[in-house]
Design a protein around this motif. Structure first.
Motif, mmCIF file in Angstrom:
data_model
loop_
_atom_site.group_PDB
_atom_site.id
_atom_site.type_symbol
_atom_site.label_atom_id
_atom_site.label_comp_id
_atom_site.label_asym_id
_atom_site.label_seq_id
_atom_site.Cartn_x
_atom_site.Cartn_y
_atom_site.Cartn_z
ATOM 1 N N PRO A 307 8.571 -2.916 -8.612
ATOM 2 C CA PRO A 307 8.552 -2.160 -9.874
ATOM 3 C C PRO A 307 7.161 -2.202 -10.510
ATOM 4 C CG PRO A 307 9.562 -4.294 -10.212
ATOM 5 C CD PRO A 307 9.325 -4.181 -8.730
ATOM 6 N N GLY A 308 6.900 -1.225 -11.356
ATOM 7 C CA GLY A 308 5.660 -1.253 -12.125
ATOM 8 C C GLY A 308 4.440 -0.726 -11.427
ATOM 9 N N LEU A 309 4.603 0.096 -10.368
ATOM 10 C CA LEU A 309 3.436 0.684 -9.710
ATOM 11 C C LEU A 309 2.722 1.629 -10.673
ATOM 12 C CD1 LEU A 309 4.838 1.580 -6.163
ATOM 13 C CD2 LEU A 309 3.302 -0.304 -6.748
ATOM 14 N N THR A 310 1.396 1.621 -10.640
ATOM 15 C CA THR A 310 0.628 2.509 -11.519
ATOM 16 C C THR A 310 0.673 3.957 -11.045
ATOM 17 O OG1 THR A 310 -1.381 1.974 -10.272
ATOM 18 C CG2 THR A 310 -0.927 0.662 -12.244
ATOM 19 N N GLU A 311 0.808 4.167 -9.726
ATOM 20 C CA GLU A 311 0.898 5.500 -9.150
ATOM 21 C C GLU A 311 2.176 5.572 -8.317
ATOM 22 O OE1 GLU A 311 -1.068 8.012 -9.646
ATOM 23 O OE2 GLU A 311 -2.712 7.023 -10.720
ATOM 24 N N ALA A 312 3.075 6.496 -8.664
ATOM 25 C CA ALA A 312 4.340 6.601 -7.935
ATOM 26 C C ALA A 312 4.128 6.942 -6.470
ATOM 27 C CB ALA A 312 5.234 7.646 -8.596
ATOM 28 N N ASP A 313 3.049 7.692 -6.160
ATOM 29 C CA ASP A 313 2.791 8.076 -4.774
ATOM 30 C C ASP A 313 2.440 6.877 -3.896
ATOM 31 O OD1 ASP A 313 3.275 10.737 -5.308
ATOM 32 O OD2 ASP A 313 1.185 11.214 -5.711
ATOM 33 N N GLN A 314 2.240 5.707 -4.500
ATOM 34 C CA GLN A 314 1.972 4.493 -3.732
ATOM 35 C C GLN A 314 3.269 3.804 -3.286
ATOM 36 O OE1 GLN A 314 -0.297 2.208 -6.547
ATOM 37 N NE2 GLN A 314 -2.231 3.225 -6.052
ATOM 38 N N ALA A 315 4.418 4.374 -3.604
ATOM 39 C CA ALA A 315 5.700 3.692 -3.395
ATOM 40 C C ALA A 315 5.938 3.331 -1.936
ATOM 41 C CB ALA A 315 6.845 4.557 -3.921
ATOM 42 N N LEU A 316 5.789 4.289 -1.026
ATOM 43 C CA LEU A 316 6.099 3.995 0.372
ATOM 44 C C LEU A 316 5.133 2.976 0.982
ATOM 45 C CD1 LEU A 316 7.985 4.500 2.715
ATOM 46 C CD2 LEU A 316 6.515 6.396 3.424
ATOM 47 N N PRO A 317 3.798 3.144 0.822
ATOM 48 C CA PRO A 317 2.913 2.093 1.354
ATOM 49 C C PRO A 317 3.202 0.716 0.765
ATOM 50 C CG PRO A 317 1.639 4.059 0.831
ATOM 51 C CD PRO A 317 3.018 4.284 0.294
ATOM 52 N N ALA A 318 3.516 0.669 -0.531
ATOM 53 C CA ALA A 318 3.829 -0.619 -1.162
ATOM 54 C C ALA A 318 5.096 -1.224 -0.571
ATOM 55 C CB ALA A 318 3.974 -0.436 -2.671
ATOM 56 N N TYR A 319 6.089 -0.376 -0.293
ATOM 57 C CA TYR A 319 7.319 -0.887 0.307
ATOM 58 C C TYR A 319 7.069 -1.435 1.712
ATOM 59 C CZ TYR A 319 11.805 -1.101 2.640
ATOM 60 O OH TYR A 319 12.875 -1.542 3.368
ATOM 61 N N LEU A 320 6.274 -0.743 2.492
ATOM 62 C CA LEU A 320 5.992 -1.204 3.852
ATOM 63 C C LEU A 320 5.367 -2.590 3.841
ATOM 64 C CD1 LEU A 320 4.625 2.051 5.538
ATOM 65 C CD2 LEU A 320 6.945 1.131 5.595
ATOM 66 N N ILE A 321 4.477 -2.838 2.878
ATOM 67 C CA ILE A 321 3.847 -4.154 2.768
ATOM 68 C C ILE A 321 4.887 -5.227 2.465
ATOM 69 C CG2 ILE A 321 2.228 -5.529 1.386
ATOM 70 C CD1 ILE A 321 0.533 -3.031 1.072
ATOM 71 N N GLU A 322 5.868 -4.866 1.634
ATOM 72 C CA GLU A 322 6.918 -5.814 1.282
ATOM 73 C C GLU A 322 7.895 -6.053 2.437
ATOM 74 O OE1 GLU A 322 7.742 -7.581 -1.561
ATOM 75 O OE2 GLU A 322 5.734 -7.091 -2.278
ATOM 76 N N ALA A 323 8.138 -5.033 3.245
ATOM 77 C CA ALA A 323 9.247 -5.073 4.195
ATOM 78 C C ALA A 323 8.888 -5.621 5.570
ATOM 79 C CB ALA A 323 9.836 -3.672 4.351
ATOM 80 N N PHE A 324 7.632 -5.502 5.982
ATOM 81 C CA PHE A 324 7.304 -5.797 7.369
ATOM 82 C C PHE A 324 6.185 -6.826 7.484
ATOM 83 C CE2 PHE A 324 9.156 -1.556 7.466
ATOM 84 C CZ PHE A 324 10.036 -1.650 8.540
ATOM 85 N N PRO A 325 6.141 -7.511 8.634
ATOM 86 C CA PRO A 325 5.000 -8.393 8.917
ATOM 87 C C PRO A 325 3.710 -7.574 8.985
ATOM 88 C CG PRO A 325 6.808 -8.790 10.448
ATOM 89 C CD PRO A 325 7.153 -7.537 9.697
ATOM 90 N N PRO A 326 2.578 -8.196 8.699
ATOM 91 C CA PRO A 326 1.323 -7.442 8.640
ATOM 92 C C PRO A 326 1.017 -6.613 9.884
ATOM 93 C CG PRO A 326 1.016 -9.618 7.703
ATOM 94 C CD PRO A 326 2.408 -9.588 8.276
ATOM 95 N N PHE A 327 1.289 -7.134 11.068
ATOM 96 C CA PHE A 327 0.968 -6.382 12.283
ATOM 97 C C PHE A 327 1.786 -5.097 12.357
ATOM 98 C CE2 PHE A 327 1.690 -5.342 16.773
ATOM 99 C CZ PHE A 327 0.372 -5.160 17.182
ATOM 100 N N ILE A 328 3.080 -5.183 12.029
ATOM 101 C CA ILE A 328 3.936 -3.998 12.055
ATOM 102 C C ILE A 328 3.511 -3.023 10.961
ATOM 103 C CG2 ILE A 328 6.295 -3.144 11.866
ATOM 104 C CD1 ILE A 328 5.752 -4.760 14.367
ATOM 105 N N VAL A 329 3.107 -3.559 9.800
ATOM 106 C CA VAL A 329 2.608 -2.689 8.722
ATOM 107 C C VAL A 329 1.425 -1.871 9.208
ATOM 108 C CG1 VAL A 329 1.515 -2.635 6.450
ATOM 109 C CG2 VAL A 329 3.458 -4.148 6.861
#
Length: 499
Positions: A307-329
């Motif tokens: 929550p609280g992203l400054t730009e809504a268009d950053q939602a998917l990249p931000a989710y990928l960082i949360e969801a996957f290990p760095p290599f998969i990201v």
């Protein structure tokens, strides 16, 4: 904003560098096919129809489905699913309706390279061909949307300043399109489409460990969205773009008519034989299903987890960082970048091909003589490639100031074109009495009314404005065709073409 380890960022950069080398190589391989205007614009018969179908789906997706729609999902919740419904269901229906007839007509005319040329031959009008090619310049704003999406990824994930991300995206695309034309564009988009489909499936699979709940994962997701704000699970978004039944119906109209966009119809022109249409359509549908439906769920999950992203268009990249290990990201970010590049290159190719094929060639046909030694087709290719630099520079300039909404900018640009070509293309399939006067009136009525509705805030909802302006263009073509015939205007009436 990136929280990735430094080594992962370096890996992404190395993968992107490898990607750039790869597409440049493909561009070089396509150079022999790009020496004529038809080869530069379509690469007809040079690529498998299965790959052309994957390329169609990747081009359809763009930064809108992979960044803009997840961003809107982050803001407005599940009402965005009305858009994804159209992105696969009605859009593929449109392809099924239009593909065969469009292909057969161009075949009867000895082959065409662009939509403006198709319309010019259908209505026997060079004026119409030039007019529609000028209308395609609205695609510059579509390219701007893609540039913004790519720069947003670079800024969010790698930490590259937004402005440098724009520059990098423009340079990568114009280099390999300039080298290989349609061959490079179709091949690279096909592999991008496959990568995007895999990435989309991984986004859905990841919900089982980020949201949890087993097979009740979607129920759990919607419950958590409701806890954040009840409006996020409302059927319509009162404060957003998906606010009513008329809007939803207009969105479905948009999606079925979006197939008429020149950079998508050009994929049909790459098909050599009628037998190849079936694998093309099947491949398009399979990849559209994965690419259109699934990424938006990353936007829902991001609203819960980030929550609280400054730009809504950053939602998917931000989710990928949360969801996957760095290599998969790292691998998936390249997939998201592919979504952006796959539309950008098609748009560049559509605009520049039209400049050479639909503006330069019709103008010189009136002045060239039989004794002329100038190879105008070769010169048209040169002009198209030179205009690639000009269009790239223009889009770069317009992209520097980030627009408020990526999705809304993209939808404005293609709606201006659809509203102009909807009547002439659709009636060109089914109505034998349409003529060049009616087609020209329709293009002007549809596109100008759309601009009036949106720029003067007469119909602020872009979807409703598109539907009304397209309807006006449709009706005006019928009226102008009948009036010009009654007035004794000399027109060529074409026979009826069935699918």
């Amino acid at each position: 904003m990136s929280t990735l380890p430094t080594w992962t960022i370096i890996l992404i950069v190395l993968m992107l560098a490898s990607y750039f080398v790869g597409v440049s190589y493909i561009g070089k391989r396509g150079a022999p096919y790009s020496k004529t205007m038809a080869g530069f614009a379509t690469a007809r018969g040079k690529v498998s129809p299965w790959l052309v179908g994957a390329s169609f789906a990747a081009t359809f997706a763009s930064a809108n489905l992979y960044l803009g729609l997840p961003g809107l999902a982050y803001q407005y919740g599940i009402s965005v699913l009305w858009y994804t419904l159209g992105s696969f269901g009605t859009a593929w229906l449109g392809l099924l309706l239009f593909a065969k007839t469009f292909w057969k007509y161009q075949k009867e005319k000895g082959g065409v390279s662009t939509l403006p040329e198709w319309l010019g031959k259908r209505y026997n009008s060079k004026t119409l061909q030039i007019l529609v090619s000028i209308l395609l310049l609205f695609n510059i704003y579509y390219i701007v949307g893609q540039n913004v999406g790519l720069a947003t990824i670079f800024e969010t994930i790698i930490g590259i300043p937004y402005e440098w991300g724009v520059v990098a995206g423009v340079m990568i695309t114009i280099i390999y399109i300039g080298l290989g034309g349609a061959f490079a564009q179709i091949i690279t988009d096909a592999f991008q489409g496959i990568l995007m489909s895999v990435t989309s499936v991984l986004i859905i699979v990841s919900l089982f460990w980020t949201i949890g709940g087993g097979f009740q994962v979607f129920d759990r997701m919607f419950d958590q969205l409701a806890a954040i704000h009840p409006a996020l699970v409302s059927t319509f978004s009162a404060e957003g773009p998906y606010d009513s039944v008329p809007t939803v119906l207009a969105i479905q109209f948009l999606m079925i008519s979006f197939v008429l966009m020149p950079h998508l119809l050009n994929k049909i022109l790459a098909i050599e034989t009628e037998k190849e249409l079936r694998p093309f359509v099947i491949s398009s549908g399979v990849h559209l299903f994965f690419i259109s439906y699934l990424p938006v769920f990353g936007g829902f999950a991001a609203r819960i987890l980030v929550p609280g992203l400054t730009e809504a268009d950053q939602a998917l990249p931000a989710y990928l960082i949360e969801a996957f290990p760095p290599f998969i990201v790292a691998l998936m970010i390249v997939g998201v970048i592919s979504a952006v590049l796959s539309s950008t290159d098609s748009l560049y190719l559509s605009i520049t091909s039209s400049i050479g094929n639909d503006i330069y060639l019709p103008l010189v046909q009136k002045t060239r003589t039989k004794a002329s030694t100038i190879n105008h087709d070769h010169r048209a290719v040169t002009i198209a490639k030179f205009s690639l630099l000009l269009i790239g520079a223009t889009s770069l300039y317009l992209s520097i100031n980030r627009p408020e909404s990526l999705a809304m900018l993209i939808q404005f640009s293609f709606s201006a074109i659809i509203s102009g070509v909807f009547g002439p293309v659709l009636l060109g399939y089914f109505w034998r009495k349409g003529n060049q006067t009616g087609a020209i009136v329709s293009v002007l009525t549809g596109s100008l009314s759309y601009l009036a509705f949106t720029q003067f805030n007469l119909l602020p909802n872009l979807y409703i404005a598109l539907f009304v302006s397209s309807a006006l263009g449709f009706v005006s073509m019928i009226g102008a065709s009948y009036l010009s015939t009654a007035a004794g205007t000399k027109v060529k009436v074409f026979g009826k073409h069935s699918a």
